[in-house]
Design an enzyme around this catalytic site. Structure first.
Site, PDB file in Angstrom:
ATOM      1  CG  ASP A  47      -4.865  -7.514  15.461  1.00  0.00           C
ATOM      2  OD1 ASP A  47      -5.742  -6.815  16.024  1.00  0.00           O
ATOM      3  OD2 ASP A  47      -3.656  -7.262  15.541  1.00  0.00           O
TER       4      ASP A  47
ATOM      5  CG  ASP B 280      -2.202  -0.764   1.011  1.00  0.00           C
ATOM      6  OD1 ASP B 280      -2.427  -1.219  -0.129  1.00  0.00           O
ATOM      7  OD2 ASP B 280      -2.983  -0.934   1.964  1.00  0.00           O
TER       8      ASP B 280
END
Length: 534
Positions: free
Chosen positions: A290, A137
């Site tokens: 997460d 990214d």
């Protein structure tokens, strides 16, 4: 002189009061409100802080007892989950090995991209059963080109590595991981291993982790322990090592052994892709994607296992600015997730009652919220205020005994740093200021709740420093305004005043702690914590 006299003549006599009279009036007002308002509020604050301290104390004692029992009597994960090595069959070749996807998300990782890509390409796993995905990214076109060329270099050696970019950074890391799983070739993959850009797994990582899934169809996650290549770089990294070692040595181990649940650490773990899909995939509603995925998968009945002896090397942030941003994300995210999921957890019917109690009370409420707040409010605000208002006292068991026991229990993860224990306490008190602020932002879902700043890494510069006496790490140069932290300096001044009052008029010797805490707030206030070598 005539002008001065005429100016004085224009001021009414009612305003011509001395400084002593003003001070007397202020003091009289203070005495009027102190008894009926300030003292009861401060006393209530003491009771609340003592209650929170007791909650944290009970949690730490419980964790300590369980970890001792786990080490003495519990079966090892290999025995509990019937671990057997995967053996290559002569006739079928590598087909006995499941197809594994390795995802490496990165963002402008100039210093570490070669380390993570090289480590992933060096994994000991049949090449036709391994797909490596570099999810870049990066916004810097030069770095993007460097990462792409590195992928092409490994691809030329026969490694199945794919360089993948997106149009935008929507969803940050969660968005990149989610996009990576959409590729057509991923449908052939059964598991996905995730490594952040500064993580470097050993070649046998997959051969030690994947076999846990083979005989356990309800197992969703295998989490490895982090080890730190730069823990000795400065005092800041040693402090972080002490905190994280307790997390891995105790918290993750206890959660894995008792409830088969713990928070995914976002990296150095292997997921069953079917579990990710069943849980709803990656979501970017918080900065702890997460933990979000782990909680949702657990509510679906999936189990996790933590392997303390499977270790992956990584890097700790070595500048205070980078550490503060990381801690904001790690404190704000869980609080925000708790706000959004607490009712879903309570209403869930697939999970046993005691597991829901563990997740809501122990995992979220005590560890992610209470632990930050009691550290900051009790030891940096309420306790110093009781010195200025002696009508309110804190019992010695609350100010001395409980904190001492909690600190000793927290220190079991890093025995080699036991000599730094007292300074670690002072440093954690400083960081509790930022963690508490971030926790409130997360609970209120406001302001910087979804702020994501990638943690700065030094990568190969660390290795160069260790291998050469003449080389040095090129740290980014900060302006004076960037280095100074006014909030820490304000608390340093407040604690110094309280320390002086206690030294002159007190009877509990709190000034010893207050002056040391003042020094620590001052050091961090001027941004020098990352330059001190332990």
């Amino acid at each position: 002189m005539a002008d001065v006299s005429s100016a004085k003549a224009m001021i009414p006599d009612s305003f011509m009061v001395s400084r002593d009279e003003i001070a007397g009036q202020v003091w009289m007002m203070w005495e009027l409100i102190k008894g009926p308002l300030i003292v009861p509020l401060l006393r209530l604050s003491v009771y609340i802080c003592l209650a929170m301290a007791l909650m944290l104390f009970i949690e730490r004692v419980y964790m300590g007892i369980v970890i001792v029992l786990v080490k003495l009597f519990w079966k090892k994960p290999e025995d509990r989950y019937n671990w057997t090595a995967i053996e290559e069959d002569v006739e079928s070749g590598s087909s006995a090995y499941p197809v594994v996807l390795v995802q490496i998300p990165m963002f402008n990782e100039k210093e570490v991209y070669k380390i993570s890509i090289g480590a992933a390409c060096g994994l000991s796993w049949p090449s036709d059963r391994l797909v490596i995905q570099v999810l870049d990214d990066s916004t810097d076109p030069v770095i993007k080109q460097m990462v792409e060329l590195e992928c092409q270099r490994w691809a030329a050696k026969g490694i199945n590595i794919i360089y993948q970019i997106r149009e935008t950074r929507g969803g940050y890391k969660a968005g990149a991981l989610k996009e990576g799983l959409k590729r057509s070739y991923v449908k052939h993959c059964e598991f996905v291993a995730i490594f952040d850009a500064d993580f470097r797994p050993e070649p046998d990582y997959l051969k030690r982790a994947i076999p846990f899934f083979i005989n356990n169809p309800d197992l969703a996650l295998v989490q490895a322990r982090w080890r730190f290549v730069n823990s000795d770089e400065c005092l800041l990294t040693r402090m972080q090592e002490m905190s994280l070692d307790y997390h891995f040595t105790v918290e993750q181990e206890v959660g894995s052994a008792t409830h088969a649940f713990f928070g995914f650490n976002g990296t150095a773990g292997v997921w069953r892709i079917a579990a990710i899909n069943e849980a709803g995939g990656w979501k970017d509603r918080t900065t702890v994607e997460d933990m979000d995925l782990a909680v949702r998968a657990s509510l679906r009945g999936w189990k996790f296992v933590y392997l303390g002896d499977l270790q992956v090397k990584s890097e700790l942030p070595s500048t205070f600015k980078a550490f503060r941003f990381q801690q904001h994300r790690w404190s704000c995210g869980p609080a925000n997730l708790f706000r959004k999921m607490v009712l879903d957890i309570a209403r869930n019917k697939k999970v046993k009652f005691w597991k829901k109690v563990y997740v809501i009370y122990s995992f979220f409420f005590v560890r992610k919220i209470i632990a930050h707040m009691v550290t900051f409010f009790f030891f940096c605000v309420v306790l110093p205020l009781t010195i200025l208002i002696p009508e309110v006292e804190v019992p010695i068991w609350g100010s001395i005994y409980l904190p001492s026991i909690i600190t000793i229990l927290n220190s079991v993860g890093t025995p080699r740093s036991i000599h730094l224990l007292f300074y670690w306490i002072l440093f954690e008190n400083v960081m509790s200021l930022h963690r508490t602020k971030a926790t409130f932002i997360g609970l209120l879902d406001s302001g910087r709740a979804n702020e994501w700043v990638v943690t700065e890494k030094l990568g190969d510069a660390l290795k160069n420093k260790q291998n050469s006496k003449t080389s040095s790490i090129k740290r980014p140069r900060f302006k004076i305004s960037d280095r100074i932290n006014p909030l820490e300096l304000c608390f340093a001044a407040f604690l110094f005043i309280c320390g002086c009052v206690d030294l002159l008029y007190g009877k509990h010797y709190y000034y010893i702690y207050l002056f040391l805490q003042t020094v620590t707030f001052t050091i961090t206030g001027f941004g020098y914590i990352g330059t001190i070598v332990p």
